[in-house]
Design a protein around this motif. Structure first.
Motif, PDB file in Angstrom:
ATOM      1  N   ALA A 170      19.012  16.728  43.346  1.00  0.00           N
ATOM      2  CA  ALA A 170      18.456  17.155  42.063  1.00  0.00           C
ATOM      3  C   ALA A 170      17.053  17.718  42.228  1.00  0.00           C
ATOM      4  O   ALA A 170      16.661  18.663  41.523  1.00  0.00           O
ATOM      5  CB  ALA A 170      18.450  15.984  41.089  1.00  0.00           C
ATOM      6  N   LEU A 171      16.279  17.181  43.162  1.00  0.00           N
ATOM      7  CA  LEU A 171      14.935  17.702  43.412  1.00  0.00           C
ATOM      8  C   LEU A 171      14.976  19.121  43.989  1.00  0.00           C
ATOM      9  O   LEU A 171      14.104  19.930  43.709  1.00  0.00           O
ATOM     10  CB  LEU A 171      14.182  16.786  44.384  1.00  0.00           C
ATOM     11  CG  LEU A 171      13.861  15.382  43.891  1.00  0.00           C
ATOM     12  CD1 LEU A 171      13.228  14.562  45.009  1.00  0.00           C
ATOM     13  CD2 LEU A 171      12.941  15.436  42.688  1.00  0.00           C
ATOM     14  N   TYR A 207      22.230  12.280  45.695  1.00  0.00           N
ATOM     15  CA  TYR A 207      22.187  12.927  44.384  1.00  0.00           C
ATOM     16  C   TYR A 207      20.757  13.062  43.861  1.00  0.00           C
ATOM     17  O   TYR A 207      20.420  14.053  43.221  1.00  0.00           O
ATOM     18  CB  TYR A 207      23.065  12.176  43.382  1.00  0.00           C
ATOM     19  CG  TYR A 207      24.539  12.404  43.610  1.00  0.00           C
ATOM     20  CD1 TYR A 207      25.077  13.688  43.621  1.00  0.00           C
ATOM     21  CD2 TYR A 207      25.404  11.340  43.839  1.00  0.00           C
ATOM     22  CE1 TYR A 207      26.433  13.903  43.849  1.00  0.00           C
ATOM     23  CE2 TYR A 207      26.758  11.550  44.057  1.00  0.00           C
ATOM     24  CZ  TYR A 207      27.265  12.839  44.061  1.00  0.00           C
ATOM     25  OH  TYR A 207      28.599  13.053  44.285  1.00  0.00           O
ATOM     26  N   THR A 208      19.895  12.101  44.163  1.00  0.00           N
ATOM     27  CA  THR A 208      18.495  12.180  43.731  1.00  0.00           C
ATOM     28  C   THR A 208      17.760  13.305  44.446  1.00  0.00           C
ATOM     29  O   THR A 208      17.091  14.124  43.811  1.00  0.00           O
ATOM     30  CB  THR A 208      17.777  10.835  43.983  1.00  0.00           C
ATOM     31  OG1 THR A 208      18.460   9.802  43.282  1.00  0.00           O
ATOM     32  CG2 THR A 208      16.333  10.890  43.531  1.00  0.00           C
ATOM     33  N   ARG A 247      16.157   8.965  52.940  1.00  0.00           N
ATOM     34  CA  ARG A 247      15.482   9.954  52.091  1.00  0.00           C
ATOM     35  C   ARG A 247      14.766  11.011  52.930  1.00  0.00           C
ATOM     36  O   ARG A 247      14.855  12.204  52.633  1.00  0.00           O
ATOM     37  CB  ARG A 247      14.502   9.265  51.158  1.00  0.00           C
ATOM     38  CG  ARG A 247      13.883  10.234  50.162  1.00  0.00           C
ATOM     39  CD  ARG A 247      13.049   9.490  49.138  1.00  0.00           C
ATOM     40  NE  ARG A 247      12.539  10.370  48.129  1.00  0.00           N
ATOM     41  CZ  ARG A 247      13.180  10.680  47.015  1.00  0.00           C
ATOM     42  NH1 ARG A 247      14.364  10.174  46.773  1.00  0.00           N
ATOM     43  NH2 ARG A 247      12.648  11.494  46.133  1.00  0.00           N
ATOM     44  N   ARG A 287      16.279   2.958  53.229  1.00  0.00           N
ATOM     45  CA  ARG A 287      16.119   3.893  52.112  1.00  0.00           C
ATOM     46  C   ARG A 287      15.164   5.016  52.478  1.00  0.00           C
ATOM     47  O   ARG A 287      15.424   6.188  52.216  1.00  0.00           O
ATOM     48  CB  ARG A 287      15.627   3.155  50.871  1.00  0.00           C
ATOM     49  CG  ARG A 287      15.658   4.002  49.606  1.00  0.00           C
ATOM     50  CD  ARG A 287      15.079   3.276  48.419  1.00  0.00           C
ATOM     51  NE  ARG A 287      13.642   3.160  48.478  1.00  0.00           N
ATOM     52  CZ  ARG A 287      12.800   4.172  48.215  1.00  0.00           C
ATOM     53  NH1 ARG A 287      13.245   5.340  47.902  1.00  0.00           N
ATOM     54  NH2 ARG A 287      11.494   3.986  48.289  1.00  0.00           N
ATOM     55  N   ARG A 311      23.393   7.501  46.043  1.00  0.00           N
ATOM     56  CA  ARG A 311      22.315   7.635  45.059  1.00  0.00           C
ATOM     57  C   ARG A 311      21.172   8.471  45.620  1.00  0.00           C
ATOM     58  O   ARG A 311      20.603   9.318  44.923  1.00  0.00           O
ATOM     59  CB  ARG A 311      21.814   6.262  44.621  1.00  0.00           C
ATOM     60  CG  ARG A 311      22.689   5.616  43.576  1.00  0.00           C
ATOM     61  CD  ARG A 311      22.002   4.413  42.945  1.00  0.00           C
ATOM     62  NE  ARG A 311      21.776   3.328  43.890  1.00  0.00           N
ATOM     63  CZ  ARG A 311      22.680   2.406  44.207  1.00  0.00           C
ATOM     64  NH1 ARG A 311      23.868   2.447  43.661  1.00  0.00           N
ATOM     65  NH2 ARG A 311      22.397   1.453  45.054  1.00  0.00           N
ATOM     66  N   GLN A 312      20.829   8.240  46.879  1.00  0.00           N
ATOM     67  CA  GLN A 312      19.761   9.013  47.514  1.00  0.00           C
ATOM     68  C   GLN A 312      20.142  10.498  47.594  1.00  0.00           C
ATOM     69  O   GLN A 312      19.313  11.370  47.343  1.00  0.00           O
ATOM     70  CB  GLN A 312      19.471   8.479  48.914  1.00  0.00           C
ATOM     71  CG  GLN A 312      18.749   7.175  48.941  1.00  0.00           C
ATOM     72  CD  GLN A 312      17.310   7.310  48.486  1.00  0.00           C
ATOM     73  OE1 GLN A 312      16.654   8.308  48.772  1.00  0.00           O
ATOM     74  NE2 GLN A 312      16.832   6.333  47.769  1.00  0.00           N
TER      75      GLN A 312
END
Length: 127
Positions: A78-79, A74-75, A115, A111, A71-72
């Protein structure tokens, strides 16, 4: 941003070479501006940025950890989508996060560490 789905797409993207590396991750990229030979089907029919994730169980044993890291990725991907080249990208986990330091698979420190490292990874690739 398109996601890599087939084994052939992942294998093709991994052959492109490593463009960025951090302590735990490596980013592989295959440029998509080359014409496809007529004998080979087009793996990447839609032009643009493609992203895939490889998280071996060897480095992230628990499914909850692998899912949180995905999830991290893909997030953060996207940025950085507008700054990345039109290519197929694969983010590969290449070493484990220390279980002594990050006890919980879904902890806030893990997390934040993931990130921060992914921002650094995509920042290197965007240059």
């Amino acid at each position: 941003m398109q996601r890599l789905k087939t084994r052939a797409q992942f294998q093709a993207a991994m052959t492109g070479g490593t463009v960025a590396r951090t302590a735990h991750f490596a980013l592989h990229r295959l440029a998509l501006d080359m014409p496809t030979p007529p004998a080979r089907p087009a793996l990447f029919a839609v032009p643009g940025v493609w992203l895939g994730v490889v998280l071996p169980k060897r480095w992230a044993r628990r499914a909850v950890t692998r899912n949180a890291i995905k999830r991290q990725i893909y997030t953060v991907g996207a940025l950085f989508e507008t700054r990345l080249a039109q290519a197929a990208h694969v983010v590969r986990l290449r070493s484990a996060f220390d279980r002594q330091q990050f006890v919980s698979a879904r902890s806030e420190p893990l997390r934040q560490a993931v990130r921060a490292e992914l921002v650094q990874l995509f920042g290197q690739a965007a240059r």
